[in-house]
Structures are given as structure tokens and as C-alpha cells.
Motif scaffolding. Structure first.
Motif, PDB file in Angstrom:
ATOM      1  N   ASP A 212      -6.011  -1.151  -4.709  1.00  0.00           N
ATOM      2  CA  ASP A 212      -5.434  -1.732  -3.495  1.00  0.00           C
ATOM      3  C   ASP A 212      -6.360  -2.819  -2.958  1.00  0.00           C
ATOM      4  O   ASP A 212      -7.401  -2.535  -2.382  1.00  0.00           O
ATOM      5  CB  ASP A 212      -5.213  -0.630  -2.453  1.00  0.00           C
ATOM      6  CG  ASP A 212      -4.256  -1.064  -1.359  1.00  0.00           C
ATOM      7  OD1 ASP A 212      -4.037  -2.283  -1.234  1.00  0.00           O
ATOM      8  OD2 ASP A 212      -3.733  -0.191  -0.641  1.00  0.00           O
ATOM      9  N   GLU A 213      -5.987  -4.056  -3.206  1.00  0.00           N
ATOM     10  CA  GLU A 213      -6.759  -5.220  -2.774  1.00  0.00           C
ATOM     11  C   GLU A 213      -8.234  -5.100  -3.137  1.00  0.00           C
ATOM     12  O   GLU A 213      -9.105  -5.084  -2.268  1.00  0.00           O
ATOM     13  CB  GLU A 213      -6.587  -5.437  -1.261  1.00  0.00           C
ATOM     14  CG  GLU A 213      -5.131  -5.536  -0.873  1.00  0.00           C
ATOM     15  CD  GLU A 213      -4.884  -6.184   0.481  1.00  0.00           C
ATOM     16  OE1 GLU A 213      -5.829  -6.764   1.042  1.00  0.00           O
ATOM     17  OE2 GLU A 213      -3.754  -6.130   0.959  1.00  0.00           O
TER      18      GLU A 213
ATOM     19  N   SER B 272       0.837  -1.208   0.000  1.00  0.00           N
ATOM     20  CA  SER B 272       0.000   0.000   0.000  1.00  0.00           C
ATOM     21  C   SER B 272       0.866   1.250   0.000  1.00  0.00           C
ATOM     22  O   SER B 272       0.549   2.234  -0.672  1.00  0.00           O
ATOM     23  CB  SER B 272      -0.900   0.017   1.233  1.00  0.00           C
ATOM     24  OG  SER B 272      -1.783  -1.068   1.194  1.00  0.00           O
TER      25      SER B 272
HETATM   26 MG   LIG Z   1      -1.992  -2.592   2.285  1.00  0.00          MG
END
Ligand SMILES: [Mg+2]
Ligand SMILES: Nc1ncnc2c1ncn2[C@@H]1O[C@H](COP(=O)(O)OP(=O)(O)OP(=O)(O)O)[C@@H](O)[C@H]1O
Lengths: 309, 358, 261
Positions: free
Chosen positions: C183-184, C50
């Protein structure tokens, strides 16, 4: 030079009192993340209790001794502040944990209103005296160093001394006792503290009690100087810039911030005031804090935080 | 006909984007406004206008300003009273220093000055948040309190420190009777409310709310925090400034700086909390509540006290007021952070389903 | 995927180092992203993935390193500038406005493209309304594309997690980005939802030619949809290449086994 020193000392002494109130802020903030706007209302409430009970008790008990009356009134006032602390935790705080800072701040504004209202309903809303036998006459100091010496207000001096003593004993309490350690653990990390079995709600009650005592002491000092009246509750507003300057989570910060603001206020009022019409000490402290904020948002001793995303 | 939107299909995005998408709501609003303009003046006596309705309208406008900043943009302010003061004193100075200045123009210019001051004192919001910001706004409050008290220029060197303005003249309409004052304030409030609604349903409002809800993440979708926050401060202060000018010009006629003290700032904040943060209607609910409660207590407490043979002093009434306000604030923050407005809309939701729940 | 043509290097990261106090989140990381590719970043928890995305779009300022976007150097990328330069992103912890409707949330993504000034907006009729309708049409296209028509008026806070993730993606798409940072995007989803999400990401990549940089924990997904993969571990780059290359990399294997994945 002597005049400058006089002003400076005067500033340091009133600064010490700010430190005391600021300490109340910092303690609560550290332990629960609440910025307690009601600190000033607590000062008023405590001072009212002290003033009225020291007036009532001699009547009830039919005795004259000022010292005993004050001692009893002080005990009762401490007890009352404990009850207040407990009620605040019970009725409001526990439902507000983990809320945003601004929400908590507004909640304590509400608490301040309630305290102001209840305090004045029970104890009355006139001006009352607290007489704990503080000497009123000024003394000369350092006559050998300066021509004519410098004039010091004995009352201020003793007040500053008491404040300093309280600050020191609180620091020792936090550093050395088991409760103090638990408190610091909570301040560092709520969840972690809870998971190792520290009861959060009890800690909060304790912190509010301690804040209540600082409020009481501040209330007595100020009250004996200026009389106990509604305007005492605005003391919190005077101490606010102190906390900003010192950083909300730092005890030394509160002390040093208090001194800086105390001195800054006095010096500005004396040297700057005459040019702009006087009365600038209130906003001067705020401006100082504001300018400071712009350059160091985390305060003198606070830690810099980078927001996570 | 039942109150609901089933069966009402929107055929274009335009219809869907109206300020009030449900026709019943739209009509209700129109009816209320029409009643306020036509019905109320026929029904209400002077005391109502002076003691309740005019203060209510002006404080609603001020609360709307605070709500834009606090409720929609998430920036706390304890200096709303100062913005009102800037508006009032600036309007006063435009009035007395410029010959032939129309009062309405002076009031709007007062609002603009308040907006400028708001931008200056809102600038710290770019660096600090939450209670630090509260402190910055307090700085504004205390600074302006002091300035209007001590700097004689602002009060046109009036010896008593209080200033006064003549009745407003609007294109030949002299606003001096309570009814006139009411209608004038109502007109201003309606216009400003519509503009607020427009801003809030459009791009500006979405940017403010993004700053409120997402903070750092908002910049990532191309929102400049500086622009969003400072516009919120500016618009909010503009509303407050106009409200302040109205408070001075229309409600008080002559005033001192104490009219816009920190107590006023807190009162405005409380209106928004109790009324409903992030809802335009919340500003109205909050203002109504704050205006009516003291009057209500003043009437009721002595009566209730009388039942028990107690004498209720004026001081006691004001203390009880403190206690009630304080408790309600804590109550709403804990139980319903969206205030009366949310209670109201939940009630309406129920009505929408009635009489067939689910 | 092999048949697809990649373009030039669109984003080049050189020797990026980032630390928070004592924590070295990223240490001397370099890798590049080609136009039109799907580039994955993987690694155990706390590896710095991240943080890497945050550096790319300017939320974090690296202490060292250079970011080259379409040939331009951005030692100090700021997130507003990144948004203007055509980078959009979604968040690991969904950052939507909970109280606003899905539609309004997605409209927020259009803000860079909306030009009406404040006065026009306050008046509404005229410029502001025209603009609002124009962008609404575009947003409706995205809503159709991501199949969330039925919830367009629902406040985001009331939606299940999987749908919120989709709304987050929709808002990023509303920016019409050239590079999409995710992000994910599939964390906490069930298999079906994951399949949908994969399909959307690949469609975006295909239809609009958007370059995608994504972080994902599900190795199956990563191997399926990405063209090249960067592997981070404790802030260091330990692997870079096609999914097959990465899978065969002994360092990567040991990092994952070590982290008990
Ligand atoms: Mg992360
Ligand atoms: N704003 C910040 N302040 C302090 N430390 C941070 C910050 N952001 C990230 N870190 C630290 O940097 C390291 C890398 O974090 P990062 O969020 O990039 O990991 P990640 O690979 O995304 O992990 P995960 O799979 O859990 O999302 C961690 O040790 C984290 O604690």
C-alpha cells in the motif's frame, strides 16, 4: 406483586443517582476523550467540602440558620470544584490530549489519588454529616391499587427527583446554549472544532466544571443518606458499568443504563442474593455490563466503529 | 575500562542473541544476583527482611506479571489483585485438601488456577479494548472479592473468614526465619524473571508487542490476537497467582480477602507505570518504590513536621502518600511513560558515551 | 517486462462491494491477478484502493462478492487465514512496533513459521534457541537483500520514513509470501529512495517469483514497473489493462483531470 414493585421503584431511584454520576463520565468523555476515573474522588471531595463548610460557616459567622449555612457551603463547594476543574485541566489534562484511552484512564486514576489525599488532608478523614433537610420517613403509595400499598423512601424519591432535574437541565444546556453547541462540536471532532475557533482548553475546563457540579450534587445526596466518608469515592466504581451499558458517548445511554443497573442490582440482590450468600450487587452490575459488552462492544447507544488500517 | 560495546564484535548470531548482549551488563546482573543471595543475608537485619525485602521481592514478581500484560501486550488490567487472590486461595485449598501436598507444588498449582481464571476474564479482550477492558477486569476483581468472602468452601469453612497456612517445608528446609523467607522468594523471583526475559526476547514476546503496537495490523502478519492476548493474560495471571500465593504463604501466613482488594490492583498498576512499562527492570524499580516510599514518609514526615513544630499524624502520612503517588503517576505518564527504567537506561546511555560525548 | 511469462490466475476478485455506513467504498469491483505479475491499483484519494487491499487480505469483510485464491473460494477471508495462505502486506500508515529494533520487527514476520511452544520458549535453551537462530539467518538474508544491515539494531521509531517503509517491506518478505500486497510503498520518498524501492520490488518479483499487487500514486513509477493496472474512482472500477491501455482510457484521463492530478 407489591413487593416486586417496591423493589423495582427502589432500583429505579438508586438508578437515577447512578445516572447522575454516569453523566459526569459521559460529559468529560465526549468533550475530551478522557475516561474520568477521578469522578468518584470528585464526588468525595465535593461532599467533604460541602459537609465541612456547612459545619464551619455557622461557627465563623455566628449564626444558626441551617438553610443559609447550607446555601453558603454549597456556593463555596461549587467554587472549589471550579478551581479543581481548572487545576486538573491546567496541570494534567492539557499535556495528555491525544494520548491513548488507557493512558488517560491511568492518569485520572492518579488524579483520583491526589484528590483523595488533598481532600482528606484539608477536610479530615472522619465521617461527616450533610443535613440539607431531606425527609427521612417512608411514605405509603398506591394504597388504593394494592393491598397495603407500597412503601417508598421519601428521601430516595426526592433524591431521584433532584437527579432527574439536574439531568434534564444539563440536557437543555447542551442542546440550547451556545456553550452547549460548542461542546457538542468538540465532542464530534476536536480538530474541526478548533479550526473554527472554539478554544479547546476553555471547553475542557467548562466540562470539568459541569462534571464537578454533578459530583457535588451526587455527593450531597449520597452524603446526606450515608454520611460523608471515604467509601463515597467508590461510587465511581459502582457507576462504571452504567456507562458501559449506555455507551460512553451517549447522554440518554447514561440515563437508561443507570436505571437498568439500578433495577438489576436491586432485583438480583432480592431474588438471587439469598441463594448465593448475598452481597452480589457489586459484581452483578459488572457481570451484566460484561456480558453486554461481549455482544455489543459499543454499548447500547454507541456507534459501531470499524478499525482503519 | 570504559563501559561500552565498541570494539566488542560478535562473531555469531548466537552471541548476538544473548539476553544481555553487552558483557558488562551480563556481569553486572550476575554480580547483583550473587550479592542478593550471599551478601544481603550477611548485612541485613530482621526488620529489613520482614518490612522491606520480602514484600519487595513478592511485589516485584506480581509487578512483573502486570508488566507482561500491560507493558508488553498493551492490555490494561485493574484486576491484578484478583489474580493474586485466586493464586493464594487456590494454593491454600490444594494445601489443606490434599494430604502431603508439597507447598511449592501448591503454590505453582495456585498460579495455574490463576492463569485459568485469567484466561476466562481476559476473554473479553478479544472484543473490547482500553477502558472497556478495564471494566471487564474490574468485574473479575469484584467477583473474586465477593467469592472469597462469601463462598465458605474457598476458605475451608473457617469461621472468621481468614485462612492460615503452616510454614513451608521445601525438601526438609523449613522456611520460617525472615532470612529463609527472603532466600526462598529471591530464588522464585530469579527463576521467574529469567523465564520472563526468555519469553519476551523470543517469538512470544514479539507477538505480544505486535499486538500492543499494531493491533489490527498484527493479524495481517499472521499473529492471532486471540492466542497472543490470552497467552498474555495466562502468563501474567500465572505470575500474579504465584505472587499471591507467596504473599499469603510467606509474607502474611494468614490472610483475608482484603489483602487482595482493588487497592492492591491499583497499587500494582502504579508500580508498573512508575517503574516502567515494557521493561522487566521497571517492575523491580516500581515495587521498590512502592514498598519504600511509605516507610520513608513515615520516618521523614514527623521529623520534618517537628522542625516546624507541627504534629504529623499517621492519617496525614497516608494522605501525603496518596498525593505523592497520584502526582507521580500523572507526572510519569506525561513526562516519561517508560518510567524509572527509562530514566535509568538514559543515564546509562550517557555513561556509555562518557567522557567523550558524541 | 514483456518477455516475462505469467502464470495462471492466482487471485480472482468477483463483484466486490463494501460500504461503511453510508459510504460506498467499493462498488461491484471485479478484477484478477496473474501469477508472477506486478499488478497496480491506482486512483485518486479516497477511491477505495486501501479498502480493496483490506478486502483481499481479510481485514475488511465485503458485504458482497467472492474472493478466489488459487481456485478456492473465500467469501469470508480472515486476515490470519490470508497470512497462512501466503499473502503478506505493507501498510499505508506504517504499522511497525516503534520501540522494537529493526531486526525484531522483521523477526515478527517469521512468527507463523516458528513452532516452539511457550514452555520451550521460557526455558530458551534447546528448541527455542535453535529455532531463533535458524530464523535469524533467514532474516539476515532479507536484511542484506534490502540493504539495511547498518540499522538492524536501531529502534524503528528512530528511523526516517523512507527506511521505515523498507523495514515494513522486509517484514512482509520475511513471511516468504506468494502474493505481496503493497500500500503506497513509495509515498513520501525522494527520487533516489523511490528508485531503490522500485528495484527491490522488481527483484522480489524476479528472483522469488512473488506476485505483487501495489497501490501507487506516482504515475511514472506505475507505468514503469507494473504489468497491468486497475483504476478505481469513487469506489468504482473505471479502467483495467496494461499501462498503455489505461493511459489512453478517456474515463481514466477525465477522472485524473477532474481530481486535478
Ligand atoms: Mg489508501
Ligand atoms: N474503517 C473505515 N471506516 C469508515 N470508513 C472507511 C474505513 N476505511 C475506509 N473508509 C472510507 O472508504 C473510502 C475509501 O477509503 P480508502 O482508504 O480505501 O481510500 P484510498 O483509495 O486508499 O485513498 P488514499 O489514496 O487516501 O489512501 C473513504 O471514503 C474512507 O473514508
Amino acid at each position: 406483586m407489591a413487593f416486586f414493585l417496591e423493589t423495582l421503584l427502589g432500583g429505579l431511584m438508586s438508578g437515577m443517582l447512578y445516572s447522575l454520576v454516569a453523566l459526569g463520565f459521559v460529559l468529560i468523555f465526549k468533550a475530551s476523550g478522557v475516561f474520568n476515573f477521578a469522578q468518584g474522588a470528585m464526588v468525595l471531595f465535593a461532599a467533604l467540602a460541602m459537609a465541612r463548610f456547612s459545619e464551619w460557616i455557622p461557627g465563623w459567622m455566628g449564626m444558626e440558620n441551617l438553610f443559609v449555612a447550607n446555601l453558603l457551603a454549597f456556593t463555596v463547594a461549587v467554587a472549589i470544584m471550579f478551581v479543581v476543574a481548572w487545576l486538573i485541566e491546567r496541570l494534567a489534562l492539557r499535556y495528555l490530549v491525544n494520548q491513548e484511552g488507557a493512558t488517560l484512564l491511568m492518569a485520572t486514576l492518579g488524579i483520583a489519588y491526589v484528590l483523595d489525599g488533598i481532600g482528606q488532608t484539608i477536610f479530615g478523614s472522619d465521617i461527616y454529616k450533610i443535613d440539607v433537610g431531606m425527609p427521612k420517613e417512608p411514605v405509603m403509595m398506591l394504597e388504593s391499587v394494592f393491598d397495603g400499598g407500597i412503601l417508598i423512601n421519601k428521601e430516595d424519591f426526592i433524591a431521584a427527583l433532584i437527579a432527574a432535574l439536574l439531568v434534564i437541565s444539563l440536557s437543555i444546556f447542551f442542546q440550547k446554549t451556545a456553550t452547549g453547541r460548542a461542546l457538542r462540536a468538540v465532542a464530534d471532532d476536536h480538530q474541526a472544532a478548533q479550526s473554527i475557533g472554539i478554544p479547546l482548553d476553555r471547553i475542557w475546563v467548562i466540562v470539568w466544571c459541569v462534571a464537578g457540579i454533578t459530583a457535588l450534587v451526587a455527593g450531597i445526596i449520597w452524603g446526606s443518606k450515608l454520611g460523608v466518608q471515604f467509601s463515597l469515592s467508590t461510587i465511581a466504581l459502582r457507576a462504571l458499568p452504567v456507562v458501559i451499558l449506555g455507551g460512553l458517548t451517549s447522554v440518554p445511554g447514561a440515563i437508561i443504563g443507570g436505571l437498568i443497573i439500578g433495577v438489576g442490582e436491586k432485583l438480583s440482590e432480592v431474588y438471587l442474593g439469598p441463594y448465593v450468600g448475598g452481597g452480589i450487587e457489586i459484581w452483578f452490575a459488572y457481570m451484566l455490563a460484561l456480558v453486554f459488552l461481549l455482544f455489543r462492544p459499543q454499548g447500547l447507544f454507541g456507534e459501531k466503529i470499524i478499525d482503519r488500517v | 575500562m570504559f563501559y561500552r560495546e565498541n570494539g566488542q564484535f560478535k562473531t555469531s548470531y548466537k552471541a548476538d542473541q544473548q539476553a544481555f548482549a553487552i558483557p558488562q551488563d551480563r556481569w553486572a546482573i550476575v554480580a547483583i544476583v550473587a550479592f542478593a543471595f550471599i551478601g544481603v543475608p550477611l548485612l541485613v537485619d530482621e526488620y529489613m527482611f520482614r518490612a522491606i525485602l520480602v514484600p519487595f521481592l513478592i511485589l516485584s514478581l506480581a509487578a512483573l506479571g502486570v508488566n507482561i500484560l500491560v507493558g508488553y501486550c498493551g492490555q490494561i488490567t485493574l484486576g491484578a489483585g484478583a489474580s493474586m487472590a485466586v493464586g493464594a486461595y487456590a494454593a491454600y485449598n490444594f494445601m489443606v485438601r490434599i494430604d502431603g501436598m508439597p507447598a511449592l507444588a501448591a503454590i505453582l498449582l495456585g498460579g495455574l488456577m490463576a492463569a485459568l481464571a485469567g484466561i476466562v476474564f481476559g476473554a473479553p479482550s478479544l472484543r473490547v479494548r482500553g477502558l472497556y477492558l478495564a471494566v471487564a477486569t474490574l468485574a473479575a476483581q469484584f467477583f473474586w472479592d465477593w467469592a472469597f468472602l462469601r463462598i465458605k468452601w474457598f476458605t475451608n469453612d473457617s469461621s472468621s473468614g481468614s485462612v492460615s497456612v503452616p510454614d513451608i517445608n521445601l525438601l526438609g528446609w523449613t522456611i520460617n526465619s525472615p532470612t529463609d523467607k527472603y532466600l526462598f522468594c529471591l530464588g522464585v523471583l530469579v527463576v521467574f524473571s529469567v523465564m520472563a526475559k526468555n519469553l519476551l526476547r523470543g517469538n512470544m514476546g514479539r507477538q505480544w508487542m505486535a499486538i500492543r503496537d499494531m493491533d489490527v495490523a498484527a493479524t495481517v502478519i499472521g499473529i492471532r490476537p486471540m492466542y497472543a492476548k490470552l497467552t498474555a493474560f495466562a502468563v501474567s495471571s500465572f505470575y500474579l497467582g504465584v505472587a499471591g500465593a507467596l504473599w499469603g504463604f510467606v509474607n502474611l501466613g494468614s490472610w483475608e480477602p482484603a489483602a487482595f482488594s482493588i487497592d492492591r490492583s491499583l497499587q500494582l498498576l502504579f508500580m508498573v507505570i512508575i517503574g516502567g512499562m515494557g521493561a522487566i527492570s521497571g517492575s523491580f524499580f516500581g515495587a521498590a518504590f512502592i514498598v519504600i516510599l511509605p516507610i520513608f514518609l513515615n520516618q521523614m514526615l514527623p521529623l520534618i513536621g517537628g522542625l516546624f513544630g507541627l504534629e504529623v499524624s499517621i492519617a496525614l502520612v497516608s494522605h501525603v502518600e496518596f498525593i505523592i503517588f497520584g502526582s507521580l503517576i500523572v507526572f510519569f505518564l506525561i513526562v516519561e511513560p517508560h518510567g524509572i527504567a527509562r530514566l535509568w537506561s538514559t543515564g546509562r546511555e550517557k555513561l556509555r558515551l562518557w567522557p567523550f560525548p558524541h | 517486462m514483456s518477455g516475462r511469462k505469467f502464470g495462471e490466475v492466482i487471485l480472482d476478485l468477483k463483484n466486490i462491494s463494501l460500504s461503511f455506513g453510508g459510504v460506498k467504498a467499493l462498488q461491484d469491483i471485479s478484477f484478477n491477478v496473474l501469477e508472477h505479475e506486478v499488478r497496480a491499483i491506482i486512483g485518486p484519494n479516497g477511491a477505495g484502493k486501501s479498502s480493496m487491499l483490506n478486502v483481499i487480505n481479510g481485514v475488511y469483510r465485503p458485504q458482497q462478492g467472492d474472493i478466489i485464491l488459487r481456485g478456492e473460494h473465500h467469501a469470508n477471508m480472515d486476515s490470519y487465514g490470508a497470512a497462512k495462505a501466503g499473502l503478506a502486506r505493507t501498510f499505508q500508515n506504517i504499522a511497525l512496533c516503534k520501540g522494537m529494533s529493526v531486526l525484531d520487527n522483521i523477526m515478527t514476520g517469521r512468527n507463523l513459521k516458528m513452532k516452539a511452544n511457550m514452555l520451550q520458549q521460557a526455558i530458551w535453551f534447546g528448541a527455542a534457541q535453535r529455532e531463533e537462530l535458524e530464523h535469524r539467518a533467514k532474516v539476515e538474508e532479507i536484511i542484506d537483500f534490502l540493504e539495511i544491515q547498518h540499522i538492524r539494531k536501531t529502534p524503528v521509531g528512530r528511523l526516517p520514513y523512507g527506511l521505515q517503509k523498507r523495514v515494513d517491506l522486509a517484514r512482509a518478505l520475511a513471511m516468504e509470501p506468494q502474493i505481496l500486497l503493497l500500500d503506497e510503498p513509495m509515498a513520501g520518498m525522494n527520487v533516489e529512495e523511490k528508485q531503490d524501492m522500485c528495484r527491490f520490488i522488481l527483484d522480489v518479483n524476479d528472483q522469488f517469483g512473488t506476485t505483487v499487487v501495489l497501490i501507487e500514486h506516482d504515475m511514472g513509477v506505475v507505468m514503469d514497473i507494473s504489468d497491468r493496472v486497475v483504476v478505481l474512482d469513487y469506489g468504482k472500477k473505471i479502467g483495467d489493462g496494461t499501462p498503455d491501455e489505461v493511459r489512453a482510457n478517456p474515463d481514466v484521463i477525465s477522472a485524473y483531470l477532474g481530481a486535478s492530478h
